[in-house]
Design an enzyme around this catalytic site. Structure first.
Site, PDB file in Angstrom:
ATOM      1  N   CYS A 112       0.822  -1.234   0.000  1.00 21.42           N
ATOM      2  CA  CYS A 112       0.000   0.000   0.000  1.00 21.42           C
ATOM      3  C   CYS A 112       0.849   1.273   0.000  1.00 21.42           C
ATOM      4  O   CYS A 112       0.331   2.357  -0.270  1.00 21.42           O
ATOM      5  CB  CYS A 112      -0.932   0.000   1.196  1.00 21.42           C
ATOM      6  SG  CYS A 112      -1.856  -1.516   1.336  1.00 21.42           S
ATOM      7  N   HIS A 252      -3.452   6.529   3.298  1.00 22.68           N
ATOM      8  CA  HIS A 252      -3.822   5.280   2.641  1.00 22.68           C
ATOM      9  C   HIS A 252      -5.213   4.896   3.143  1.00 22.68           C
ATOM     10  O   HIS A 252      -5.491   4.945   4.345  1.00 22.68           O
ATOM     11  CB  HIS A 252      -2.807   4.188   2.963  1.00 22.68           C
ATOM     12  CG  HIS A 252      -3.278   2.831   2.554  1.00 22.68           C
ATOM     13  ND1 HIS A 252      -3.791   2.588   1.299  1.00 22.68           N
ATOM     14  CD2 HIS A 252      -3.365   1.651   3.234  1.00 22.68           C
ATOM     15  CE1 HIS A 252      -4.149   1.329   1.219  1.00 22.68           C
ATOM     16  NE2 HIS A 252      -3.913   0.738   2.380  1.00 22.68           N
ATOM     17  N   ASN A 282     -10.044  -0.867   0.381  1.00 27.21           N
ATOM     18  CA  ASN A 282      -8.585  -0.725   0.357  1.00 27.21           C
ATOM     19  C   ASN A 282      -8.060  -1.184  -1.008  1.00 27.21           C
ATOM     20  O   ASN A 282      -8.098  -2.378  -1.309  1.00 27.21           O
ATOM     21  CB  ASN A 282      -8.002  -1.578   1.496  1.00 27.21           C
ATOM     22  CG  ASN A 282      -6.489  -1.536   1.564  1.00 27.21           C
ATOM     23  OD1 ASN A 282      -5.826  -1.052   0.651  1.00 27.21           O
ATOM     24  ND2 ASN A 282      -5.938  -2.065   2.630  1.00 27.21           N
TER      25      ASN A 282
HETATM   26  N1  ACO Z   1     -18.128  -9.919   9.319  1.00 25.34           N
HETATM   27  C1  ACO Z   1     -18.556 -10.266  10.523  1.00 25.34           C
HETATM   28  N2  ACO Z   1     -17.726 -10.618  11.505  1.00 25.34           N
HETATM   29  C2  ACO Z   1     -16.407 -10.618  11.232  1.00 25.34           C
HETATM   30  C3  ACO Z   1     -15.896 -10.260   9.963  1.00 25.34           C
HETATM   31  C4  ACO Z   1     -16.820  -9.913   8.983  1.00 25.34           C
HETATM   32  N3  ACO Z   1     -16.456  -9.538   7.735  1.00 25.34           N
HETATM   33  N4  ACO Z   1     -14.558 -10.334   9.987  1.00 25.34           N
HETATM   34  C5  ACO Z   1     -14.205 -10.729  11.240  1.00 25.34           C
HETATM   35  N5  ACO Z   1     -15.337 -10.890  11.980  1.00 25.34           N
HETATM   36  C6  ACO Z   1     -15.444 -11.316  13.376  1.00 25.34           C
HETATM   37  C7  ACO Z   1     -14.240 -12.095  13.846  1.00 25.34           C
HETATM   38  O1  ACO Z   1     -14.380 -13.447  13.524  1.00 25.34           O
HETATM   39  C8  ACO Z   1     -14.297 -11.832  15.335  1.00 25.34           C
HETATM   40  O2  ACO Z   1     -15.255 -12.698  15.891  1.00 25.34           O
HETATM   41  P1  ACO Z   1     -15.036 -13.349  17.356  1.00 25.34           P
HETATM   42  O3  ACO Z   1     -14.968 -12.189  18.296  1.00 25.34           O
HETATM   43  O4  ACO Z   1     -16.227 -14.221  17.519  1.00 25.34           O
HETATM   44  O5  ACO Z   1     -13.735 -14.077  17.257  1.00 25.34           O
HETATM   45  C9  ACO Z   1     -14.833 -10.421  15.439  1.00 25.34           C
HETATM   46  O6  ACO Z   1     -15.465 -10.142  14.172  1.00 25.34           O
HETATM   47  C10 ACO Z   1     -13.776  -9.382  15.690  1.00 25.34           C
HETATM   48  O7  ACO Z   1     -12.717  -9.591  14.753  1.00 25.34           O
HETATM   49  P2  ACO Z   1     -11.446  -8.670  14.748  1.00 25.34           P
HETATM   50  O8  ACO Z   1     -10.469  -9.177  13.740  1.00 25.34           O
HETATM   51  O9  ACO Z   1     -10.961  -8.505  16.171  1.00 25.34           O
HETATM   52  O10 ACO Z   1     -12.074  -7.282  14.265  1.00 25.34           O
HETATM   53  P3  ACO Z   1     -11.414  -5.875  14.245  1.00 25.34           P
HETATM   54  O11 ACO Z   1     -12.244  -4.931  14.991  1.00 25.34           O
HETATM   55  O12 ACO Z   1      -9.929  -5.934  14.570  1.00 25.34           O
HETATM   56  O13 ACO Z   1     -11.509  -5.471  12.701  1.00 25.34           O
HETATM   57  C11 ACO Z   1     -10.180  -5.352  10.716  1.00 25.34           C
HETATM   58  C12 ACO Z   1     -10.866  -6.272  11.722  1.00 25.34           C
HETATM   59  C13 ACO Z   1     -11.246  -4.536  10.048  1.00 25.34           C
HETATM   60  C14 ACO Z   1      -9.465  -6.224   9.691  1.00 25.34           C
HETATM   61  C15 ACO Z   1      -9.167  -4.426  11.423  1.00 25.34           C
HETATM   62  O14 ACO Z   1      -8.347  -5.174  12.280  1.00 25.34           O
HETATM   63  C16 ACO Z   1      -8.299  -3.664  10.459  1.00 25.34           C
HETATM   64  O15 ACO Z   1      -8.749  -2.787   9.751  1.00 25.34           O
HETATM   65  N6  ACO Z   1      -6.980  -3.917  10.448  1.00 25.34           N
HETATM   66  C17 ACO Z   1      -6.053  -3.166   9.621  1.00 25.34           C
HETATM   67  C18 ACO Z   1      -6.083  -3.632   8.193  1.00 25.34           C
HETATM   68  C19 ACO Z   1      -5.183  -2.710   7.364  1.00 25.34           C
HETATM   69  O16 ACO Z   1      -5.024  -1.548   7.651  1.00 25.34           O
HETATM   70  N7  ACO Z   1      -4.560  -3.208   6.358  1.00 25.34           N
HETATM   71  C20 ACO Z   1      -3.696  -2.280   5.604  1.00 25.34           C
HETATM   72  C21 ACO Z   1      -2.694  -2.966   4.960  1.00 25.34           C
HETATM   73  S1  ACO Z   1      -3.356  -3.996   3.718  1.00 25.34           S
HETATM   74  C22 ACO Z   1      -2.115  -4.196   2.562  1.00 25.34           C
HETATM   75  O17 ACO Z   1      -1.053  -3.724   2.728  1.00 25.34           O
HETATM   76  C23 ACO Z   1      -2.407  -5.014   1.363  1.00 25.34           C
END
Ligand code: ACO
Length: 325
Positions: A112, A252, A282
């Site tokens: 990214c 980003h 993204n």
């Molecule tokens: N729908 C419903 N529930 C979901 C989904 C979904 N799409 N995805 C995950 N969950 C569930 C999980 O299973 C988990 O359930 P559990 O509590 O029963 O175990 C719960 O939701 C919480 O999951 P988390 O992973 O803790 O959710 P979080 O609030 O951390 O959000 C996210 C996840 C959106 C991916 C976040 O961590 C994030 O944005 N991270 C950064 C990603 C990023 O910036 N990437 C940039 C680089 S990408 C690149 O370079 C190519």
């Protein structure tokens, strides 16, 4: 004094819009969860166009907006994590398609952060070699390296491309300050895509090749909310500039919560951040040039305006630039 001037921008995204509701029919997720956790409402997903095709269309748009013709370009850099082929590079394919016979061409792999890495590399080459006018592109068809059965990643990403044209100028440099860096150890642990395995008669390890993006979202989130404000502070400090003089920060576009938290840590109004993650998700290396191109399309930038680009992503990598138009 010789500087680098940004002549114009362009972008292109596939027409096919995939909403959160559409994803509800593919994986166990909800529109409400995706909006609350990410701010994403929809994304563009290719139904046939590859990374080269998106890059080519964004490039044509940027050349037109820069009043440039193909023969003017003597350097092409494409930032991508999702090339159609390992060889030729996406940049070489673009060079061939455009017919830029005077141009050197190569790809940059910095996920990214790739577009900002490309901007820094292109401006250095323009000032340090005989290359005088560069076309830089961020292009991704991430949908081909996404596991569409993994709800924790497939809801986050989108396809698209953005491009810019830069040239050597006699006036003051438009790129006032930059920063770029990486943390390979953290990258291996938190975000990996498409691991190619040995597939030869001599291979000792027959484990299965990994084709898709695997991400520890929480780890990347922690990294992103800490590095984004740091990039902004470093650029301001390097250029002895005050945040009040910055018209827009283009982060980003990964997750609205990351941008909200960065605004809180920087103690600045969120309005200063240009945001389109709700419409595109993204798009990795394409996210910043798509946003830049939209800013110009909407006539939101005037001569003399200063903006900050702040990128972070796989690698892990991060990069920033403070630009004056
Ligand atoms: N729908 C419903 N529930 C979901 C989904 C979904 N799409 N995805 C995950 N969950 C569930 C999980 O299973 C988990 O359930 P559990 O509590 O029963 O175990 C719960 O939701 C919480 O999951 P988390 O992973 O803790 O959710 P979080 O609030 O951390 O959000 C996210 C996840 C959106 C991916 C976040 O961590 C994030 O944005 N991270 C950064 C990603 C990023 O910036 N990437 C940039 C680089 S990408 C690149 O370079 C190519």
């Amino acid at each position: 004094m010789k500087g680098v001037k940004l002549l114009g921008f362009g972008h292109y995204c596939p027409e096919n819009i995939v909403t959160n509701k559409d994803l509800e029919t593919i994986v166990e997720t909800t529109d409400d969860w995706i909006i609350k956790r990410t701010g994403i409402k929809e994304r563009r997903i290719s139904t046939g166009e590859g990374t080269v095709e998106l890059a080519y269309k964004a490039a044509l748009n940027a050349l037109e907006n820069s009043n440039c013709i193909k023969d003017d370009i003597d350097l092409i850099i494409v930032a991508t994590t999702s090339p159609d082929k390992i060889m030729p590079s996406t940049a070489c394919s673009i060079q061939g398609l455009l017919g830029c016979k005077n141009a050197a061409a190569f790809d940059i792999s910095a996920a990214c952060s790739g577009f900002v890495y490309s901007l820094i590399v292109a401006s250095s080459l323009i000032k340090g070699t005989d290359k005088k006018r560069a076309l830089i592109i961020g292009s991704e068809v991430l949908s081909k390296i996404i596991d569409w059965s993994d709800r924790s990643t497939c809801v986050l990403f989108g396809d698209g491309a953005g491009a810019a044209v830069l040239e050597l100028c006699e006036e003051e440099d438009s790129i006032i300050s930059t920063c770029f860096s990486a943390d390979g150890n953290l990258g291996e642990k938190s975000l990996v895509a498409a691991e190619l395995k040995l597939n030869t008669p001599f291979a000792q390890d027959n484990s299965i090749e990994k084709r898709y993006v695997e991400m520890k979202g929480g780890e990347v989130f922690k990294f992103a909310v800490s590095v984004l404000p740091e990039i902004v502070k470093e650029l301001l400090s390097k250029s002895n500039e005050d945040i009040d003089n910055i018209k827009y920060i283009i982060p980003h576009q990964a997750n609205l919560r990351i941008i909200d938290e960065a605004a809180r840590r920087l103690k600045i109004n969120k309005e200063k951040f240009y945001i389109n993650v709700d419409r595109y998700g993204n798009t990795s290396a394409a996210s910043i040039p798509i946003a830049l191109s939209e800013l110009f399309e909407k006539d939101l930038i005037k001569k003399g305006d200063k903006i900050i680009l702040a990128a972070f992503g796989g690698g892990l990598t991060w990069a920033g630039a403070l630009i004056k138009f």
